[in-house]
Every structure is written in structure tokens, then in C-alpha cells.
Design a protein around this motif. Structure first.
Motif, PDB file in Angstrom:
ATOM      1  N   ASP A 105      15.378 -31.203   4.238  1.00  0.00           N
ATOM      2  CA  ASP A 105      16.389 -30.194   3.342  1.00  0.00           C
ATOM      3  C   ASP A 105      17.049 -29.313   4.175  1.00  0.00           C
ATOM      4  N   ASP A 106      17.890 -29.990   4.878  1.00  0.00           N
ATOM      5  CA  ASP A 106      18.488 -28.247   5.672  1.00  0.00           C
ATOM      6  C   ASP A 106      20.427 -28.984   5.531  1.00  0.00           C
ATOM      7  N   GLU A 107      20.347 -27.908   6.555  1.00  0.00           N
ATOM      8  CA  GLU A 107      22.321 -28.770   6.617  1.00  0.00           C
ATOM      9  C   GLU A 107      22.795 -28.814   7.489  1.00  0.00           C
ATOM     10  N   VAL A 108      21.813 -29.053   8.905  1.00  0.00           N
ATOM     11  CA  VAL A 108      21.781 -29.216  10.670  1.00  0.00           C
ATOM     12  C   VAL A 108      21.516 -30.930  10.734  1.00  0.00           C
ATOM     13  N   ASP A 109      22.740 -30.583  11.459  1.00  0.00           N
ATOM     14  CA  ASP A 109      23.337 -32.303  12.506  1.00  0.00           C
ATOM     15  C   ASP A 109      22.413 -33.404  12.603  1.00  0.00           C
ATOM     16  N   TYR A 110      21.271 -32.591  13.863  1.00  0.00           N
ATOM     17  CA  TYR A 110      20.145 -32.764  14.434  1.00  0.00           C
ATOM     18  C   TYR A 110      18.580 -32.487  14.297  1.00  0.00           C
ATOM     19  N   HIS A 111      18.006 -33.510  13.917  1.00  0.00           N
ATOM     20  CA  HIS A 111      16.622 -32.525  13.105  1.00  0.00           C
ATOM     21  C   HIS A 111      15.690 -32.488  14.098  1.00  0.00           C
ATOM     22  N   ASP A 112      14.734 -31.703  14.246  1.00  0.00           N
ATOM     23  CA  ASP A 112      13.407 -31.714  15.444  1.00  0.00           C
ATOM     24  C   ASP A 112      12.441 -32.346  14.582  1.00  0.00           C
ATOM     25  N   PRO A 113      12.195 -34.047  15.438  1.00  0.00           N
ATOM     26  CA  PRO A 113      11.993 -34.862  14.959  1.00  0.00           C
ATOM     27  C   PRO A 113      10.054 -34.693  15.423  1.00  0.00           C
ATOM     28  N   SER A 114       9.844 -33.289  14.883  1.00  0.00           N
ATOM     29  CA  SER A 114       8.099 -34.057  14.860  1.00  0.00           C
ATOM     30  C   SER A 114       7.629 -34.599  13.532  1.00  0.00           C
ATOM     31  N   PRO A 115       8.445 -33.566  12.161  1.00  0.00           N
ATOM     32  CA  PRO A 115       7.877 -34.730  11.144  1.00  0.00           C
ATOM     33  C   PRO A 115       8.182 -36.226  11.223  1.00  0.00           C
ATOM     34  N   VAL A 116       8.594 -36.854  11.878  1.00  0.00           N
ATOM     35  CA  VAL A 116       8.562 -38.556  12.257  1.00  0.00           C
ATOM     36  C   VAL A 116       7.813 -39.404  12.313  1.00  0.00           C
ATOM     37  N   MET A 117       7.640 -39.993  11.632  1.00  0.00           N
ATOM     38  CA  MET A 117       5.912 -40.382  11.572  1.00  0.00           C
ATOM     39  C   MET A 117       6.786 -42.242  12.349  1.00  0.00           C
ATOM     40  N   LEU A 118       7.563 -42.850  12.273  1.00  0.00           N
ATOM     41  CA  LEU A 118       8.072 -43.832  12.424  1.00  0.00           C
ATOM     42  C   LEU A 118       9.746 -43.374  13.062  1.00  0.00           C
ATOM     43  N   VAL A 119       9.641 -44.629  14.074  1.00  0.00           N
ATOM     44  CA  VAL A 119      11.748 -44.508  13.686  1.00  0.00           C
ATOM     45  C   VAL A 119      11.969 -46.419  14.019  1.00  0.00           C
ATOM     46  N   ALA A 120      12.606 -47.008  13.628  1.00  0.00           N
ATOM     47  CA  ALA A 120      12.999 -48.059  13.875  1.00  0.00           C
ATOM     48  C   ALA A 120      13.950 -48.475  14.416  1.00  0.00           C
ATOM     49  N   GLU A 121      14.521 -49.609  15.402  1.00  0.00           N
ATOM     50  CA  GLU A 121      15.661 -49.595  15.432  1.00  0.00           C
ATOM     51  C   GLU A 121      15.971 -51.197  15.923  1.00  0.00           C
ATOM     52  N   VAL A 122      17.385 -51.808  15.442  1.00  0.00           N
ATOM     53  CA  VAL A 122      17.922 -53.867  14.807  1.00  0.00           C
ATOM     54  C   VAL A 122      18.195 -53.486  16.559  1.00  0.00           C
ATOM     55  N   LEU A 123      17.632 -54.701  16.962  1.00  0.00           N
ATOM     56  CA  LEU A 123      18.677 -54.084  18.100  1.00  0.00           C
ATOM     57  C   LEU A 123      20.082 -55.289  17.805  1.00  0.00           C
ATOM     58  N   SER A 124      20.615 -54.715  19.262  1.00  0.00           N
ATOM     59  CA  SER A 124      22.163 -55.499  19.148  1.00  0.00           C
ATOM     60  C   SER A 124      22.906 -55.895  20.996  1.00  0.00           C
ATOM     61  N   HIS A 125      23.786 -56.544  20.892  1.00  0.00           N
ATOM     62  CA  HIS A 125      23.361 -56.691  22.187  1.00  0.00           C
ATOM     63  C   HIS A 125      24.574 -55.463  22.620  1.00  0.00           C
ATOM     64  N   THR A 126      24.795 -54.356  21.616  1.00  0.00           N
ATOM     65  CA  THR A 126      25.682 -53.764  22.131  1.00  0.00           C
ATOM     66  C   THR A 126      25.351 -52.444  22.630  1.00  0.00           C
ATOM     67  N   THR A 127      23.489 -52.213  21.753  1.00  0.00           N
ATOM     68  CA  THR A 127      22.641 -50.795  21.967  1.00  0.00           C
ATOM     69  C   THR A 127      20.980 -51.595  22.396  1.00  0.00           C
ATOM     70  N   ALA A 128      20.689 -53.034  22.628  1.00  0.00           N
ATOM     71  CA  ALA A 128      19.421 -53.205  23.216  1.00  0.00           C
ATOM     72  C   ALA A 128      18.835 -52.819  24.197  1.00  0.00           C
ATOM     73  N   GLY A 129      20.022 -53.082  25.187  1.00  0.00           N
ATOM     74  CA  GLY A 129      19.050 -51.897  26.630  1.00  0.00           C
ATOM     75  C   GLY A 129      19.177 -50.521  26.981  1.00  0.00           C
ATOM     76  N   HIS A 130      19.734 -49.490  25.554  1.00  0.00           N
ATOM     77  CA  HIS A 130      19.278 -48.601  25.119  1.00  0.00           C
ATOM     78  C   HIS A 130      17.930 -47.641  24.547  1.00  0.00           C
ATOM     79  N   ASP A 131      18.200 -49.079  23.437  1.00  0.00           N
ATOM     80  CA  ASP A 131      16.984 -48.939  22.644  1.00  0.00           C
ATOM     81  C   ASP A 131      15.993 -49.623  23.277  1.00  0.00           C
ATOM     82  N   ARG A 132      15.805 -49.949  23.800  1.00  0.00           N
ATOM     83  CA  ARG A 132      14.162 -50.496  24.589  1.00  0.00           C
ATOM     84  C   ARG A 132      14.254 -49.891  25.718  1.00  0.00           C
ATOM     85  N   ILE A 133      14.685 -49.304  26.415  1.00  0.00           N
ATOM     86  CA  ILE A 133      14.809 -47.843  27.516  1.00  0.00           C
ATOM     87  C   ILE A 133      14.742 -46.578  27.124  1.00  0.00           C
TER      88      ILE A 133
END
Length: 197
Positions: free
Chosen positions: A106-134
Motif C-alpha cells: 500500500d504505497d506508491e513505489v514501482d518496485y517493492h521489497d519482496p519480504s512479505p511475499v509468500m508465493l510467486v507464480a510464473e506461467v511459462l511461455s516460449h519467450t520467458t521460460a528460460g528466464h523463469d526457470r533459471i
């Protein structure tokens, strides 16, 4: 649409141009990117991805809905920028879905501290799979995010990474999509039904 990096300022002392830093180029590309495009800075490299297609968004929507159904106390964030310095000195990522207690961002910053995050999810696509996996896997582990869920539609698999330690996750489980539920450990403690993916 082509995205360009601004010309560097000439160096007064030598009459040569100073190189543009990855951070400066990232900022310029982020500002120039059309709505819906994702610009991320991972391990010193800039990655630009077009808006996701419909099926991708259906999976993200279903996953978000299931989180809501199980845990009303959690916020489900899409297109939320996270500052993941472990991905690089200035790692800036936008996961498909981030799950954290409501009010964590609940703030105005563009990129947040990830410490409260409990889960991140990525749905792989052919353009992002390598970055998501590594690269993202290393960054999320270094940030200490407890659960990283990758949905690989091409392979009909969900990959759940838990127990972050250094730049990796100690436990990785592969689950066939549409055949089994994905049990999420602490701090989430519920299952994701994959039959809708």
C-alpha cells in the motif's frame, strides 16, 4: 513497436560517450514500453516481453481465484514490480502473480521489497521460460520467497519450488497438470486444483 535507449551524454574530458548503465537503460525502456509490456532487469540483463495471450491470463486468473477461495486474508497481485536484488544488483521483476498479506504493498513505489511475499507464480511461455526457470528462480530463492510455482503448459507440468537456500530451492516437486492437486506448504497450507489449468 521498437524501443530505444536514449543517446548517452558526451564525456567532457575525453570527448567520448559514456556507456549507458543497465539501470539507466532499464528506466528508459520501462518508460517507453507500451501498456501491458513487461520490462525486467535480471542479472544485469534487460528483458522485454509482449503482453501475455489469453490462455496465459486464464491460468493466472484461475490461480488467483483459488488463492482467494482458500485464504481471504491474502492479496493476489498481478503486474506488481518486485525489487529482487539477488537477481542482480538492481534486479527488478514483475511476476505473473505474487501472493502476500493484504496491505503489504500500500504505497506508491514501482518496485517493492519482496519480504512479505509468500508465493510467486510464473506461467511459462516460449519467450520467458528460460528466464523463469533459471534467473528468476535464483532471484526469488535469494530473496527468500518461500514458494515459487511455475506452470508449464507446454509440458503439462506444475513445478513447485520450496525451501529457499542461497540461490536455489532445496525442494522441487513436479506435478502433472489436470491430474493432481498441488499441496502448498507453510505459510500457505492449502492445495491448488490443477484441473482448470
Amino acid at each position: 513497436m521498437a524501443l530505444t535507449v536514449p543517446e548517452p551524454e558526451p564525456c567532457a574530458a575525453a570527448g567520448e560517450r559514456e556507456p549507458v548503465s543497465a539501470e539507466d537503460a532499464f528506466e528508459a525502456l520501462s518508460a517507453a514500453a507500451p501498456k501491458g509490456w513487461r520490462v525486467e532487469l535480471l542479472e544485469g540483463e534487460i528483458h522485454v516481453a509482449p503482453p501475455p495471450v489469453g490462455r496465459h491470463e486464464e491460468v493466472v486468473s484461475e490461480l488467483s481465484g483459488q488463492v482467494r477461495d482458500h485464504r481471504k486474508d491474502l492479496g493476489r497481485y498481478t503486474n506488481l514490480g518486485l525489487s529482487v536484488p539477488g537477481a542482480s544488483s538492481t534486479g527488478k521483476v514483475i511476476p505473473d502473480l505474487a501472493v502476500a498479506p493484504k496491505g503489504s504493498f500500500d504505497d506508491e513505489v514501482d518496485y517493492h521489497d519482496p519480504s512479505p511475499v509468500m508465493l510467486v507464480a510464473e506461467v511459462l511461455s516460449h519467450t520467458t521460460a528460460g528466464h523463469d526457470r533459471i534467473k528468476k528462480l535464483r532471484g526469488y530463492a535469494r530473496a527468500g520467497i518461500p514458494c515459487y510455482l511455475l506452470i508449464d503448459r507446454a509440458a503439462d507440468l506444475a513445478i513447485l519450488c520450496t525451501e529457499p537456500s542461497g540461490d536455489r530451492y532445496l525442494r522441487m516437486s513436479e506435478i502433472d497438470l489436470a491430474k493432481k492437486a498441488i499441496p502448498l506448504p507453510d505459510p500457505l497450507n492449502f492445495e491448488i486444483d490443477t484441473t482448470q489449468f
